[in-house]
Design a protein around this motif. Sequence first.
Motif, PDB file in Angstrom:
ATOM      1  N   UNK A  51     -58.314   1.320 -39.803  1.00  0.00           N
ATOM      2  CA  UNK A  51     -57.151   0.440 -39.867  1.00  0.00           C
ATOM      3  C   UNK A  51     -57.511  -1.013 -39.606  1.00  0.00           C
ATOM      4  N   UNK A  52     -58.505  -1.276 -38.767  1.00  0.00           N
ATOM      5  CA  UNK A  52     -58.959  -2.657 -38.583  1.00  0.00           C
ATOM      6  C   UNK A  52     -59.484  -3.207 -39.897  1.00  0.00           C
ATOM      7  N   UNK A  53     -60.199  -2.365 -40.639  1.00  0.00           N
ATOM      8  CA  UNK A  53     -60.736  -2.796 -41.934  1.00  0.00           C
ATOM      9  C   UNK A  53     -59.615  -3.146 -42.902  1.00  0.00           C
ATOM     10  N   UNK A  54     -58.600  -2.279 -42.991  1.00  0.00           N
ATOM     11  CA  UNK A  54     -57.487  -2.536 -43.901  1.00  0.00           C
ATOM     12  C   UNK A  54     -56.715  -3.792 -43.491  1.00  0.00           C
ATOM     13  N   UNK A  55     -56.490  -3.964 -42.204  1.00  0.00           N
ATOM     14  CA  UNK A  55     -55.762  -5.146 -41.732  1.00  0.00           C
ATOM     15  C   UNK A  55     -56.552  -6.416 -42.034  1.00  0.00           C
ATOM     16  N   UNK A  56     -57.881  -6.349 -41.820  1.00  0.00           N
ATOM     17  CA  UNK A  56     -58.706  -7.528 -42.071  1.00  0.00           C
ATOM     18  C   UNK A  56     -58.696  -7.901 -43.550  1.00  0.00           C
ATOM     19  N   UNK A  57     -58.724  -6.890 -44.423  1.00  0.00           N
ATOM     20  CA  UNK A  57     -58.646  -7.152 -45.865  1.00  0.00           C
ATOM     21  C   UNK A  57     -57.339  -7.858 -46.205  1.00  0.00           C
ATOM     22  N   UNK A  58     -56.229  -7.381 -45.632  1.00  0.00           N
ATOM     23  CA  UNK A  58     -54.924  -7.961 -45.928  1.00  0.00           C
ATOM     24  C   UNK A  58     -54.826  -9.379 -45.385  1.00  0.00           C
ATOM     25  N   UNK A  59     -55.332  -9.607 -44.188  1.00  0.00           N
ATOM     26  CA  UNK A  59     -55.317 -10.946 -43.598  1.00  0.00           C
ATOM     27  C   UNK A  59     -56.124 -11.909 -44.466  1.00  0.00           C
ATOM     28  N   UNK A  60     -57.298 -11.462 -44.918  1.00  0.00           N
ATOM     29  CA  UNK A  60     -58.138 -12.305 -45.767  1.00  0.00           C
ATOM     30  C   UNK A  60     -57.454 -12.612 -47.093  1.00  0.00           C
ATOM     31  N   UNK A  61     -56.780 -11.597 -47.657  1.00  0.00           N
ATOM     32  CA  UNK A  61     -56.072 -11.810 -48.922  1.00  0.00           C
ATOM     33  C   UNK A  61     -54.945 -12.818 -48.754  1.00  0.00           C
ATOM     34  N   UNK A  62     -54.180 -12.708 -47.660  1.00  0.00           N
ATOM     35  CA  UNK A  62     -53.089 -13.645 -47.417  1.00  0.00           C
ATOM     36  C   UNK A  62     -53.618 -15.062 -47.208  1.00  0.00           C
ATOM     37  N   UNK A  63     -54.735 -15.183 -46.498  1.00  0.00           N
ATOM     38  CA  UNK A  63     -55.348 -16.497 -46.309  1.00  0.00           C
ATOM     39  C   UNK A  63     -55.767 -17.095 -47.645  1.00  0.00           C
ATOM     40  N   UNK A  64     -56.327 -16.235 -48.503  1.00  0.00           N
ATOM     41  CA  UNK A  64     -56.763 -16.716 -49.820  1.00  0.00           C
ATOM     42  C   UNK A  64     -55.607 -17.177 -50.670  1.00  0.00           C
ATOM     43  N   UNK A  65     -54.526 -16.376 -50.705  1.00  0.00           N
ATOM     44  CA  UNK A  65     -53.342 -16.763 -51.476  1.00  0.00           C
ATOM     45  C   UNK A  65     -52.745 -18.061 -50.945  1.00  0.00           C
ATOM     46  N   UNK A  66     -52.642 -18.151 -49.616  1.00  0.00           N
ATOM     47  CA  UNK A  66     -52.040 -19.348 -49.022  1.00  0.00           C
ATOM     48  C   UNK A  66     -52.852 -20.587 -49.360  1.00  0.00           C
ATOM     49  N   UNK A  67     -54.187 -20.478 -49.276  1.00  0.00           N
ATOM     50  CA  UNK A  67     -55.041 -21.622 -49.592  1.00  0.00           C
ATOM     51  C   UNK A  67     -54.902 -22.012 -51.066  1.00  0.00           C
ATOM     52  N   UNK A  68     -54.926 -21.017 -51.948  1.00  0.00           N
ATOM     53  CA  UNK A  68     -54.903 -21.304 -53.382  1.00  0.00           C
ATOM     54  C   UNK A  68     -53.583 -21.915 -53.823  1.00  0.00           C
ATOM     55  N   UNK A  69     -52.461 -21.453 -53.229  1.00  0.00           N
ATOM     56  CA  UNK A  69     -51.156 -21.887 -53.711  1.00  0.00           C
ATOM     57  C   UNK A  69     -50.552 -23.026 -52.900  1.00  0.00           C
ATOM     58  N   UNK A  70     -51.249 -23.493 -51.878  1.00  0.00           N
ATOM     59  CA  UNK A  70     -50.770 -24.630 -51.090  1.00  0.00           C
ATOM     60  C   UNK A  70     -51.092 -25.950 -51.784  1.00  0.00           C
ATOM     61  N   UNK A  71     -50.148 -26.874 -51.764  1.00  0.00           N
ATOM     62  CA  UNK A  71     -50.430 -28.251 -52.150  1.00  0.00           C
ATOM     63  C   UNK A  71     -50.384 -28.528 -53.635  1.00  0.00           C
ATOM     64  N   UNK A  72     -50.716 -29.789 -53.958  1.00  0.00           N
ATOM     65  CA  UNK A  72     -50.628 -30.267 -55.343  1.00  0.00           C
ATOM     66  C   UNK A  72     -51.982 -30.613 -55.938  1.00  0.00           C
ATOM     67  N   UNK A  73     -53.049 -30.094 -55.357  1.00  0.00           N
ATOM     68  CA  UNK A  73     -54.385 -30.394 -55.866  1.00  0.00           C
ATOM     69  C   UNK A  73     -54.481 -29.978 -57.341  1.00  0.00           C
TER      70      UNK A  73
END
Length: 390
Positions: A337-359
């Motif tokens: 479950x730590x592995x699954x949670x870490x995957x989800x956290x990383x995915x959310x971080x990636x989405x947030x970074x990619x879709x944030x801002x007007x770059x």
Amino acid sequence: MQHVDIAIVGGGIVGLTLAAALKNSELSIAVIDKAACYQPLSEKPTARVSAINQANIKALQQFDVWNYLQQDRANPYTDMHVWDKDSFGDIHFSCGEMGSDALGIIVENQALVNALAEAGEAQSNVQLVTAGIERVLAGPNQTMLMLDNDEVLSCRLLIGADGANSFVRKQAGLPITFKDYEHTAIVANIKTDEPHNNVARQAFTPTGPLALLPMVAPNVCSIVWSQTPEQAASLMALDDEAFCNALTAASNSKLGMTALETKRSAFPLTMRYARQWAKDGVVLIGDAAHTIHPLAGQGANLGMQDALVLAETLSSLNASGKDIGLYKNLRSYERSRKTEAMKMIAAMDGFKFLFDGNDPFKKLLRGIGLSATDRLGTIKNAFVSHAMGL
């Protein structure tokens, strides 16, 4: 003093899912919460909802929880539409592509808790205890809980399902990592000019994502609008009409003009991740172990999967005569479950970074990515399958 095999602290969706999943085990269970798990529903739907995927729906059906769910407070959604507000990126998902009649359901949290609580009350191995915990005394083979109703409860395994600020986690001294998402979520129910047609919608704006989740009424959606703290404060300061105008603009008027059905509420978003999920006599599940950004609506699903995996682990241990409270016997649950949670956290971080801002480069990249995924059946089906929990 009462004795049970398992004491679950937290009578929310995740804690009660664990109790339901242990229905056919020989383990005795107490679910402890300060407030009664079952609460009468308000006349109108509330804005605190969850998107439950097909994998968890099937589990709830298997444990006979579904029969207790008030059906007029849960709505299947058949499609998803995701777009980038200031780019050409646009993608549609449909349950038909997966040969299913729905991708999942949007359900009021309290309605699901009520169904789980009623199912729990019908279980011979479960008791629901309405009380707070004043003191925890951990021993080598059992843990004693001093309750604020003057009762004492002992257990072989104490389970923390008591949310992001978990009392159990703190008492056990289990370390946690956290990070401010620098977003505040605004939650409310809205009425729309156009029917939602059971489509879950999400718009990515430069200051954060906006989700519109279809409720039972054809013109009512629950919104989760995650914005920077400054933008969220400005939106919360607007009067209802101005707020709805801003909401209509942010959603590109996909459902026409909007009006508020409930009051707005706002709360800051924080990532939390317990570095250790278990020790002798204690284990964590759900938000007590992890919290993630709501942009993919997977928080409740992730916690419910924790409960289902832990139930399988405990049932297997008990059936083979092994100690359910021994840390080394809980390690397989913790690792998976730590592995699954870490995957989800990383995915959310990636989405947030990619879709944030007007770059401009990121706008081009996400536009190409969304449009290409919409056209590539294999990748698109993988996304849909993951969203459904399959």
